[in-house]
Write a protein that holds these residues in place. Structure first.
Motif, short mmCIF file in Angstrom:
data_model
loop_
_atom_site.label_atom_id
_atom_site.label_comp_id
_atom_site.label_asym_id
_atom_site.label_seq_id
_atom_site.Cartn_x
_atom_site.Cartn_y
_atom_site.Cartn_z
N ARG A 110 0.88 -1.17 0.00
CA ARG A 110 0.00 0.00 0.00
C ARG A 110 0.91 1.21 0.00
O ARG A 110 1.90 1.25 0.72
N VAL A 111 0.62 2.21 -0.81
CA VAL A 111 1.44 3.41 -0.89
C VAL A 111 0.74 4.51 -0.10
O VAL A 111 -0.45 4.75 -0.29
N ALA A 112 1.49 5.16 0.80
CA ALA A 112 0.92 6.22 1.63
C ALA A 112 1.60 7.55 1.32
O ALA A 112 2.82 7.61 1.18
N PHE A 113 0.80 8.59 1.21
CA PHE A 113 1.29 9.94 0.92
C PHE A 113 0.87 10.87 2.05
O PHE A 113 -0.32 10.99 2.34
N GLU A 114 1.83 11.55 2.66
CA GLU A 114 1.50 12.56 3.66
C GLU A 114 1.10 13.84 2.94
O GLU A 114 1.81 14.32 2.05
N VAL A 115 -0.04 14.39 3.32
CA VAL A 115 -0.56 15.61 2.71
C VAL A 115 -0.88 16.61 3.81
O VAL A 115 -1.00 16.25 4.98
N ASP A 116 -1.03 17.87 3.45
CA ASP A 116 -1.37 18.91 4.42
C ASP A 116 -2.85 18.90 4.80
O ASP A 116 -3.20 19.28 5.90
N ASP A 117 -3.71 18.49 3.86
CA ASP A 117 -5.15 18.54 4.07
C ASP A 117 -5.77 17.27 3.47
O ASP A 117 -6.05 17.23 2.27
N ALA A 118 -5.95 16.25 4.28
CA ALA A 118 -6.44 14.96 3.79
C ALA A 118 -7.83 15.07 3.13
O ALA A 118 -8.04 14.49 2.07
N PRO A 119 -8.80 15.79 3.72
CA PRO A 119 -10.10 15.88 3.05
C PRO A 119 -10.02 16.55 1.67
O PRO A 119 -10.64 16.08 0.72
N ALA A 120 -9.26 17.64 1.56
CA ALA A 120 -9.15 18.33 0.28
C ALA A 120 -8.41 17.46 -0.75
O ALA A 120 -8.83 17.38 -1.91
N ALA A 121 -7.34 16.81 -0.34
CA ALA A 121 -6.59 15.94 -1.25
C ALA A 121 -7.47 14.76 -1.69
O ALA A 121 -7.45 14.37 -2.86
N THR A 122 -8.23 14.22 -0.77
CA THR A 122 -9.13 13.12 -1.11
C THR A 122 -10.14 13.56 -2.16
O THR A 122 -10.37 12.87 -3.15
N ARG A 177 -3.14 9.42 15.79
CA ARG A 177 -3.35 10.86 15.61
C ARG A 177 -2.98 11.35 14.22
O ARG A 177 -2.27 12.33 14.05
N SER A 178 -3.50 10.65 13.23
CA SER A 178 -3.43 11.17 11.87
C SER A 178 -4.83 11.03 11.27
O SER A 178 -5.67 10.29 11.78
N LEU A 179 -5.06 11.78 10.22
CA LEU A 179 -6.33 11.73 9.50
C LEU A 179 -6.04 10.99 8.20
O LEU A 179 -5.33 11.52 7.34
N ASN A 180 -6.56 9.77 8.08
CA ASN A 180 -6.19 8.89 6.97
C ASN A 180 -7.39 8.58 6.10
O ASN A 180 -8.47 8.26 6.61
N ALA A 181 -7.20 8.63 4.78
CA ALA A 181 -8.20 8.24 3.81
C ALA A 181 -7.62 7.13 2.93
O ALA A 181 -6.41 7.10 2.70
N ARG A 182 -8.47 6.25 2.45
CA ARG A 182 -8.03 5.16 1.57
C ARG A 182 -8.69 5.30 0.21
O ARG A 182 -9.88 5.57 0.11
N LEU A 183 -7.90 5.05 -0.83
CA LEU A 183 -8.40 5.10 -2.19
C LEU A 183 -7.76 4.01 -3.03
O LEU A 183 -6.63 3.60 -2.76
N HIS A 242 -3.25 0.79 -4.31
CA HIS A 242 -4.12 1.03 -3.16
C HIS A 242 -3.35 2.04 -2.31
O HIS A 242 -2.20 1.79 -1.94
N ILE A 243 -3.93 3.23 -2.06
CA ILE A 243 -3.18 4.29 -1.40
C ILE A 243 -3.87 4.79 -0.14
O ILE A 243 -5.08 4.68 0.01
N THR A 244 -3.05 5.34 0.73
CA THR A 244 -3.51 6.07 1.90
C THR A 244 -3.05 7.50 1.76
O THR A 244 -1.90 7.76 1.39
N LEU A 245 -3.93 8.44 2.02
CA LEU A 245 -3.55 9.84 2.20
C LEU A 245 -3.59 10.08 3.69
O LEU A 245 -4.57 9.73 4.35
N PHE A 246 -2.52 10.64 4.26
CA PHE A 246 -2.55 10.89 5.69
C PHE A 246 -2.07 12.29 6.02
O PHE A 246 -1.19 12.83 5.37
N GLN A 247 -2.74 12.87 7.00
CA GLN A 247 -2.43 14.20 7.51
C GLN A 247 -2.12 14.04 8.99
O GLN A 247 -2.96 13.55 9.75
N GLU A 248 -0.91 14.42 9.39
CA GLU A 248 -0.55 14.31 10.80
C GLU A 248 -1.27 15.39 11.59
O GLU A 248 -1.26 16.56 11.21
N LEU A 249 -1.91 15.01 12.69
CA LEU A 249 -2.67 15.94 13.51
C LEU A 249 -1.87 16.45 14.71
O LEU A 249 -2.29 17.42 15.35
#
Length: 161
Positions: free
Chosen positions: A82-94, A114-120, A127-134
């Motif tokens: 699974r490939v994970a990308f750290e982003v500044d704004d997980a909802p907007a990137a999603t 304590r991160s905000l993670n989305a799966r796509l 299969h990727i995760t977008l994550f924003q550290e909180l």
């Protein structure tokens, strides 16, 4: 003896994309990975190298992989890679990636770490995760279950963090 000097300079994940243009539009244009280099060759051979920032290799045992799937998605869905990308704004990137052809597996979810993670599901079969550290890393590592590998710490091998 293992030297302290790292011998690896870069982690490069190479992905074959049946629809090259779709993958470029998704990862370069929608996700925002800057193009570092591109090459072409005979027979319509093409490759682009996208800068994904700092690379890490996360190694999880099967129990951790199941835990992450349960927390982020609520069921087992991820393949072995699974490939994970750290982003500044997980909802907007999603939202951007859904508009660019990504398929939502799970919306942004706050995790126990304590991160905000989305799966796509993304182009090229990824299969990727977008994550924003909180929280900053320093704060997260003070929580139960966080820190360095107990076997690697002098004086407390085997103790949980």
């Amino acid at each position: 003896m293992i030297e302290n000097t790292p011998s690896v300079r870069q982690l490069r994940l190479v992905v074959e994309a049946e629809d090259y243009e779709e993958a470029l539009a998704f990862f370069r244009d929608a996700l925002g990975l800057p193009e570092q280099a591109a090459f072409s060759g005979e027979g319509d051979a093409r490759v682009v190298i996208l800068d994904a920032g700092r690379a890490t290799l996360e190694i999880a045992n099967p129990a951790q992989k199941r835990l992450i799937d349960d927390v982020e998605v609520g069921r087992q869905v991820a393949p072995k890679i699974r490939v994970a990308f750290e982003v500044d704004d997980a909802p907007a990137a999603t939202a951007r990636l859904l508009e660019a052809g990504g398929e939502e597996v799970a919306p942004p979810t706050v995790t126990p770490w304590r991160s905000l993670n989305a799966r796509l599901n993304a182009p090229a079969g990824l299969h990727i995760t977008l994550f924003q550290e909180l929280e900053p890393l320093e704060q997260r590592t003070t929580r139960d279950g966080f820190g360095t590998n107990p076997e690697d710490r002098p004086g407390d091998a085997g103790q949980s963090v």
